[in-house]
Design a protein around this motif. Structure first.
Motif, PDB file in Angstrom:
ATOM      1  N   MET A  11       1.349  -3.559  -6.802  1.00 55.76           N
ATOM      2  CA  MET A  11       0.351  -4.087  -5.885  1.00 55.76           C
ATOM      3  C   MET A  11      -0.970  -3.372  -6.148  1.00 55.76           C
ATOM      4  N   ASP A  12      -2.046  -4.122  -6.127  1.00 59.27           N
ATOM      5  CA  ASP A  12      -3.362  -3.521  -6.326  1.00 59.27           C
ATOM      6  C   ASP A  12      -4.349  -4.048  -5.279  1.00 59.27           C
ATOM      7  N   GLY A  41      -9.565   4.410  -2.024  1.00 58.89           N
ATOM      8  CA  GLY A  41      -9.249   5.748  -2.501  1.00 58.89           C
ATOM      9  C   GLY A  41      -7.777   5.899  -2.802  1.00 58.89           C
ATOM     10  N   SER A  42      -7.463   6.990  -3.493  1.00 61.65           N
ATOM     11  CA  SER A  42      -6.088   7.308  -3.829  1.00 61.65           C
ATOM     12  C   SER A  42      -5.910   8.812  -3.693  1.00 61.65           C
ATOM     13  N   GLU A  43      -4.859   9.197  -3.005  1.00 63.24           N
ATOM     14  CA  GLU A  43      -4.550  10.611  -2.817  1.00 63.24           C
ATOM     15  C   GLU A  43      -3.182  10.891  -3.421  1.00 63.24           C
ATOM     16  N   HIS A  44      -3.124  11.877  -4.317  1.00 66.49           N
ATOM     17  CA  HIS A  44      -1.861  12.232  -4.950  1.00 66.49           C
ATOM     18  C   HIS A  44      -1.006  13.009  -3.956  1.00 66.49           C
ATOM     19  N   LEU A  45       0.232  12.561  -3.784  1.00 67.62           N
ATOM     20  CA  LEU A  45       1.159  13.241  -2.895  1.00 67.62           C
ATOM     21  C   LEU A  45       2.188  13.965  -3.757  1.00 67.62           C
ATOM     22  N   LEU A  46       3.441  13.912  -3.419  1.00 68.56           N
ATOM     23  CA  LEU A  46       4.483  14.575  -4.191  1.00 68.56           C
ATOM     24  C   LEU A  46       4.888  13.760  -5.407  1.00 68.56           C
ATOM     25  N   ARG A  89       4.151   9.959  -6.257  1.00 69.97           N
ATOM     26  CA  ARG A  89       3.722   9.198  -5.081  1.00 69.97           C
ATOM     27  C   ARG A  89       2.228   9.358  -4.865  1.00 69.97           C
ATOM     28  N   HIS A  90       1.595   8.252  -4.480  1.00 73.46           N
ATOM     29  CA  HIS A  90       0.166   8.246  -4.165  1.00 73.46           C
ATOM     30  C   HIS A  90      -0.047   7.443  -2.893  1.00 73.46           C
ATOM     31  N   LYS A  91      -1.014   7.869  -2.097  1.00 68.97           N
ATOM     32  CA  LYS A  91      -1.410   7.109  -0.916  1.00 68.97           C
ATOM     33  C   LYS A  91      -2.711   6.396  -1.254  1.00 68.97           C
ATOM     34  N   ARG A  92      -2.710   5.080  -1.128  1.00 69.87           N
ATOM     35  CA  ARG A  92      -3.896   4.272  -1.387  1.00 69.87           C
ATOM     36  C   ARG A  92      -4.531   3.885  -0.062  1.00 69.87           C
ATOM     37  N   THR A  93      -5.839   3.984   0.016  1.00 70.15           N
ATOM     38  CA  THR A  93      -6.569   3.618   1.227  1.00 70.15           C
ATOM     39  C   THR A  93      -7.626   2.573   0.875  1.00 70.15           C
ATOM     40  N   HIS A  94      -7.770   1.583   1.736  1.00 71.00           N
ATOM     41  CA  HIS A  94      -8.729   0.502   1.525  1.00 71.00           C
ATOM     42  C   HIS A  94      -9.384   0.156   2.848  1.00 71.00           C
ATOM     43  N   VAL A 123     -11.449  -3.091   9.099  1.00 66.29           N
ATOM     44  CA  VAL A 123      -9.995  -2.917   9.115  1.00 66.29           C
ATOM     45  C   VAL A 123      -9.583  -2.149   7.860  1.00 66.29           C
ATOM     46  N   ASP A 124      -8.594  -1.277   8.021  1.00 65.78           N
ATOM     47  CA  ASP A 124      -8.071  -0.488   6.903  1.00 65.78           C
ATOM     48  C   ASP A 124      -6.666  -0.960   6.566  1.00 65.78           C
ATOM     49  N   PHE A 125      -6.374  -0.990   5.275  1.00 67.07           N
ATOM     50  CA  PHE A 125      -5.021  -1.266   4.791  1.00 67.07           C
ATOM     51  C   PHE A 125      -4.635  -0.119   3.870  1.00 67.07           C
TER      52      PHE A 125
END
Length: 137
Positions: A1-2, A46-51, A54-59, A112-114
Motif C-alpha cells: 500500500m502506498d 512521513g515514515s518513522e522506523h520502528l522495530l 516495521r515502519h509507521k507511515r503518516t499522511h 484528516v490523518d491516515f
C-alpha cells in the motif's frame, strides 16, 4: 500500500458520500471546476522506523470544498466526520483520525490523518544452520 492507494480511497469515499460534487487531485485549471467541487491535497507525509522492518507511515490531508455557502460547508463537514472514519484501500480499511475543519475565505478545509504500519520485505540471507554451545557446571 502506498500514498496513492490512500488518496484513491479518499476519492472513492467522497464519490460515495457526495456523487454530485466534483473531485480533483490537482488544482483545477482556470475555467474548470467553477461549480462546487472537492480538491484533495496531501499536506504532509512521513515514515518513522520502528522495530526491525516495521515502519509507521503518516499522511495528513486537507480536503478543500469550493463554491458553497457556510451553512452547506458545515453540514458537509459533519458528514465527512462520520464518512471518513474508514476508507477502503487494497488489503482492507484505514481509519481516519485527527479530524477537524474550518472555513477560510469561503473554502471549507477538512483535515484528516491516515496513519498505518508497513512491513518492509526481509532481505534474503543465509539462515542460521547450527549453533554449538558449551556449558561448564
Amino acid at each position: 500500500m502506498d500514498i496513492n492507494d490512500v488518496r484513491d480511497g479518499i476519492f472513492e469515499k467522497l464519490a460515495e458520500l457526495f456523487p454530485a460534487i466534483g473531485r480533483f487531485g490537482e488544482r483545477p485549471q482556470q475555467g474548470i471546476g467553477k461549480g462546487k467541487h472537492f480538491y484533495v491535497k496531501l499536506l504532509q507525509g512521513g515514515s518513522e522506523h520502528l522495530l526491525h522492518h516495521r515502519h509507521k507511515r503518516t499522511h495528513a490531508f486537507d480536503i478543500h470544498l469550493f463554491n458553497c455557502s457556510n451553512k452547506e460547508a458545515y453540514s458537509i463537514a459533519e458528514t465527512l466526520i462520520s464518512g471518513l472514519r474508514y476508507i477502503t484501500v487494497p488489503g482492507g480499511q484505514l481509519r481516519g483520525s485527527g479530524m477537524r475543519h474550518e472555513v477560510i475565505d469561503d473554502v471549507l478545509h477538512f483535515f484528516v490523518d491516515f496513519n498505518f504500519h508497513v512491513m518492509q520485505a526481509v532481505p534474503a540471507g543465509t539462515p542460521m544452520r547450527t549453533m554449538n554451545t558449551e556449558v561448564n557446571a
